[in-house]
Design an enzyme around this catalytic site. Sequence first.
Site, PDB file in Angstrom:
ATOM      1  N   HIS A  62       6.053   8.319  -3.782  1.00 45.46           N
ATOM      2  CA  HIS A  62       5.579   8.057  -2.417  1.00 45.46           C
ATOM      3  C   HIS A  62       4.804   9.244  -1.860  1.00 45.46           C
ATOM      4  O   HIS A  62       5.261  10.382  -1.988  1.00 45.46           O
ATOM      5  CB  HIS A  62       6.765   7.740  -1.508  1.00 45.46           C
ATOM      6  N   SER A 105       6.689  -0.095   0.343  1.00 45.68           N
ATOM      7  CA  SER A 105       7.084   1.218   0.864  1.00 45.68           C
ATOM      8  C   SER A 105       5.883   2.110   1.179  1.00 45.68           C
ATOM      9  O   SER A 105       5.971   2.976   2.047  1.00 45.68           O
ATOM     10  CB  SER A 105       7.986   1.916  -0.155  1.00 45.68           C
ATOM     11  N   GLY A 159      10.497  -1.669  -1.347  1.00 42.34           N
ATOM     12  CA  GLY A 159      11.124  -2.412  -2.446  1.00 42.34           C
ATOM     13  C   GLY A 159      10.611  -3.826  -2.595  1.00 42.34           C
ATOM     14  O   GLY A 159      10.974  -4.538  -3.535  1.00 42.34           O
ATOM     15  N   ASN A 196       5.693  -2.785  -6.684  1.00 38.25           N
ATOM     16  CA  ASN A 196       7.055  -2.909  -7.213  1.00 38.25           C
ATOM     17  C   ASN A 196       7.136  -3.902  -8.371  1.00 38.25           C
ATOM     18  O   ASN A 196       8.000  -3.760  -9.238  1.00 38.25           O
ATOM     19  CB  ASN A 196       8.028  -3.299  -6.100  1.00 38.25           C
ATOM     20  N   ASP A 218      10.211  12.351  -4.882  1.00 35.15           N
ATOM     21  CA  ASP A 218      10.415  11.242  -5.824  1.00 35.15           C
ATOM     22  C   ASP A 218       9.204  11.005  -6.722  1.00 35.15           C
ATOM     23  O   ASP A 218       9.259  10.215  -7.662  1.00 35.15           O
ATOM     24  CB  ASP A 218      10.823   9.963  -5.084  1.00 35.15           C
TER      25      ASP A 218
END
Lengths: 210, 857
Positions: A187, A38, A75, A103, A184
Amino acid sequence: MKLLYTILTTTLFSLAVFANPNTTTQSSPKKFIILGDSLTEGYGVAQSAAFPALLQKKVEQDKLNWKIISSGSSGSTSASGLQRIKWIAKSKPDMVLVLLGSNDGLRGLKPEETEKNLNDTVEWAKQNNIEVSLGQLHVPPNYGKDYEKKFSAVYAKVAAKNKIQLAPFLLDKVAGQKDLNLADGIHPNEKGHQIVADNLYPFVKKLISK
Amino acid sequence: MQKLLKLFYFVQKDLLSQKKLNSFFVFNLVLGFLGFLLLQVFQVSLDQQTKNKAQEILGGDIVISARRLINEAEVKTIEDKVNLQFQKRAKSTDFFAMIKFGEQSRLVLVRSVGDNYPLYGNLEIKNSDGNNATLIKIMSGEVYVDPELVDQLKITDLKTANLKVGDVDLKLEGVLTSDPSRTFRLGALAPFILISEKDLAATNLVKAGSTVTTSFLYKLNNPAAADSAKTELEKNYLDPSLRFSSALQEEDGGNRVFRYLIDYLGLVSLISIGLCFLCLSYMLNWFFQVQKKTIAIYKILGMPDTTLLKVQVLKNLILSISSFKIALVIILLSLAPLQSLLDNYFKIVIRLTISPMQIFISFLVVVIGPQLIAIPTYLAAMSMNPLILLRQEVSQANLSRRLMIAWVASVALLFWGLAVWQSHSIQTGSVFIFGLLAATVVAWLFISSLRKLTALFVHKFNFELRYAFLSLIRKPGSTDLIFMTMTLSVVVLTLLPHIKKSIVEEVRPEVSSKIPSVFMFDIQMDQKDELIKIVKEKVGQDLDMTPLVRSRILKINDQSYERVEEQGFFKTRESENEARFRNRGVNLTYKANLQDSEELLKGKWFSATPGEMAEISLEEKYAERIGAKIGDVMTFDVQGLEIKGKVASIRRVRWTSFQPNFFITFQPGFLEEAPQVYLSAVNQINQEQVRVLQNAVVDRFANISIINVKQSVEKSLVFIDQMALALQIMATLALVVGFFIFIILINTQVGERINEMNLLQVLGSTQDQLYRIMITQFSLIAFLSLLVGLGLGSLIAYVIMAVMFKLGIYFDYVSMLSLIVVLVSLTFGVLKVSMRPLRNLQPLALLKNEGGLVDGK
C-alpha cells in the site's frame, strides 16, 4: 424593460452553463465516485492524504465543479463490484471509475472470473445510465509472467467490449518503491498517494472536462 | 580451629542426643524439599518447552524481516550496529506465485530457504517413495509441497512430478507433513511450497515490484537476550519497513497462549517458593520451640550466647543440607520414571531436567533463605533468661524495634527479589508479594480480633469447649503461627486452580462442535443463499454467516480520529505505528446477540428496536486504545456514507475462540444495506469432506476463499490440551506440597500438646474429653484458616486474573470444593494419627517431661 433584462440575463447565464458545465458558479457539484479497494480506501494513511482526497484538491485548484468521492473497501475483489455499484448508484453519481481487481490478482483468482465480474459491473452501470470508466491494474512480477500477462489483458478487453475509457495504471512509479509504500510493501504511503493522484489526474480531468 | 572443632563437638552431641526429634525434623524437611524441587523441575521444564515451541514457530530467537528484499550488506550493518551475537543465521524469502503442473496452475506461498533453515524444530516430510523422513537440507532443484497441493494440481505420481515455479522446473521430492513454523495464526491463503535459496534467482520471480517478505532468523548465543536485543534494534532502527520479532514478544494471537503459560509458570514458581518458605520457617520455629529446654540447660551451664547461637545455626544448617541432599537424590532417581509416566500416560511432550544451576539456586532459596526468617527466634532466645525459656511458650517480640524493622525489611526485600527473579516480572513479583503481605495482615487482624472477642464469651461454654478455646487464647504466639501458616497455605493453594481455569477457558473452545475445519471469506451478498445450500448438501451443516462491513473512523465526539503525516516523516516508530493503526480502516459487523466468546463488561447490550442513532459495542482493549468510553459518539465513513454510532457497551472477546470476532459491533438496523461481505466457518468435518466442499465451492464461486484449517487447528488444540494437563499437574503438585504443610503443622502442634493432655488426664479428664478438646481446637483453626484462606485467595486470584493476566474471570468451584474436602479429611486423618499417644499417656512421663517427640529415657 425589466422583463427584457431578466430574460436576457437568464439566457446568458444558461448559455454560460452550457458552455462550461464545470464552472464554479454552479451551486451543486457533480459526483465522481471511485469504486475500489484498499488503494482507494487509503489503507494506512489518513483519508485526507489518500489519492481521492488529493484528486479533489486538484479539481478545486482547477475550479472544476466536481466532487470526488472515495468508495474504497479493503480486501474487496471484483466480485463485490456489482453489489457495490448498486449501493453507490443510490447517491446518483455522474461518473464512476472502477478500480477493482487487485485483490483478485493477489489471491490468484482466474483472470476470466475477474473479467466476468468487471463486465457485469460496467454493464449494469451503463444500463443504469451511469457514465463509467475502468482503471488498469497489474499483479506484481512474482506471480509469474503468464498470469501477469493474462491478468493485465483483462482490463483492455473489458474497456474495449464496453467501449469505455481505460485509466492508466495508478501505481506506476509507486509499486515496489520502498520510500513510497507502507511497511507492508503493497500500500502506498502519503508520498505514494501523491504520485498516484498525479498519475490519475490527467485522465480524470479529461473525463470531467468533456 | 580448636573453637571450630569444639563447635562441631557440641553440634554432634546435640544431634545424637535428640535422634528422634532430629529425624522427625529431617523427614518433614525432606517432604518440603521434595515438593519444592518437583515443582521446580516441572516449572523449568515446562517453561523451556513453551519457549522452545515459541522459537520453533518464529523460526529463531529473533527475526529481522521486511516486506521487501533485504540484502546481506543491509543486514550486516544492522547486526554490527547492535552487536548481535549469534551462533547461526538462516534466511528465508516468502512470496506468492502461480505455479504450474502440466495444464494445472495454482496460487502458492513460496518459501525459499538457505542451508541453516530451520534453526529450531524439524521439517517432517513424506518423500516420493512414501517414506516418512526429516528434511535436513533442501538441495537445489528440489521442491517440497503441502499435501493438499498434490490433490489440487492432480499429481498422481510423486516420483516423476516436476513443478514449474516461475522460469524454473523443480523436482517434487516430497510432501511436507509437519512444519514447526505453521500454526493456526498462519492459516494461509494458499498452500505452501519450499524451495532452495539457490534456485530463487532462476525462478525470475523476485525482482523490482515483486511483493516479497525477507526474513533473517537468528539463533543467539544467549537466547534469553532476545527480548532486549529486539528492544535495542527497535531503538536503533526507525525504518518502519523493518520488523523485529522475538519469540515471546509477538503481538499476534498464537503467542497469547505462550504468554499465559509463561506467566502462569512464573506464578507457580512464586507459589512453590511461598509454600517452601512458609513450611520451612514454620519448621524452624517449631524446631526451636521443642529445643528450648536444651538451650536453657546450655545457658545455665554457662555457654556464651554467641556460641549457643552458632551451635543452633550450624545444627539447623547441617540438618537442612542433609535433608536437601536426600530430597535431591530422590528427585534424581524419580526423573526417569516420571518422564516415562508423562510420555506414556499423560502424553505430554516435555523433557524433565534439573540443571546444576537450578540445584544451586534451589539450595540457596530453600536452605539459606529460611534461616534468615528464623533470625529473630534465635536472637530472642539467646537474649532471654533461661527460666523464661523453660516455660511452655517463648515470645518472639523481645527484639529491639530497630532490629525488628531491619529484619522485616531484609526478609521482605529478599522474598521480593526472589519473586521478581522467579516470575521474570517486577509487576507480577510485586503484586504477588503485596498480595501475600496483605493476606498476612488481614489474617493476623482476623485471628487476633477473634481471640479477643472469644475471650469475652468463653466463660459461657462447657468445659471441653472452654478449655479448647482457652488454650488457643492463652498461647497467642502458637495460635497465630499455626493459623497464619494454614491460612497462607490455603491462599496460595486457591490461586492456582482459579487462574488455571481462567487460562484454559481463554485458550480452549468450550464447545468442541465449534472447532472450525474450514474458513470461508469474501462471500458476496448474492452468493449467500446458494452457498448455504451447497454446504448443507455436501456436509449437512447449517452455515452461520457473519457480515463484514468495511469503514473508516472519522471522528470520536467531533474530534478528528485519523493521524496525518507531518513534514514527510513520523518522529518515532511508535508514532508511525499509531498513525497506521488509526488510518487503516476498521471492519464492522452487526448482530442482535452476544456470542459465546464475548462477555459484556460495561454498559448495556443493544435495545431491541433501533433508535435514531445506532448503538455500538466496543472490545475492551480496542476501546482503551482509541480512548472511547460509554456514551461517546463515533462517526464512521461507510464507503462514502457517514454513519454515527453511540458506544452503548464495552465487551471482552476471547480471541482464541476460533470464532469470527470484531472490535466494533453495530446494533442491527443500520448497516444491512451497506456493501458487505460475509465470513463463515464449517466446523468439525473430516478431511475428505473438506476436500469435497473445497472443490464444490471453488467450482461455483471462484472468488470465495475457502481455507483448510483443520490440521493446524487440531495441532494447536493438541498443544493447548497438553499444556492444560501440564498446568493441572502443576496445580495438583502445589496442592500436595500444601497438604504436607498441613500434615506437618498438625503433627507438630499435637505433639506439643501431649504433655498438657497428660496433665489434664492426671487431673481427672477422660480420654474422650481429651479427644474432644483437641479436635475442637484443630477443627476450629482449620475451619477458620480454610474460610479466610479461600476468601483471600479468591480475591488475590481475581486481581491477578483481571489486572495482570487480563483474563475473563472464572472461579474453579470444583477444585475449591475438592480442596475443602481434602483439607478437612486431612486435618481429621492427621489428628487421628497424631493423637495416638493420648491412648497410652503415663503420668510418670510428666515428671520426666517426655511429652511429644522429645527424646528421653
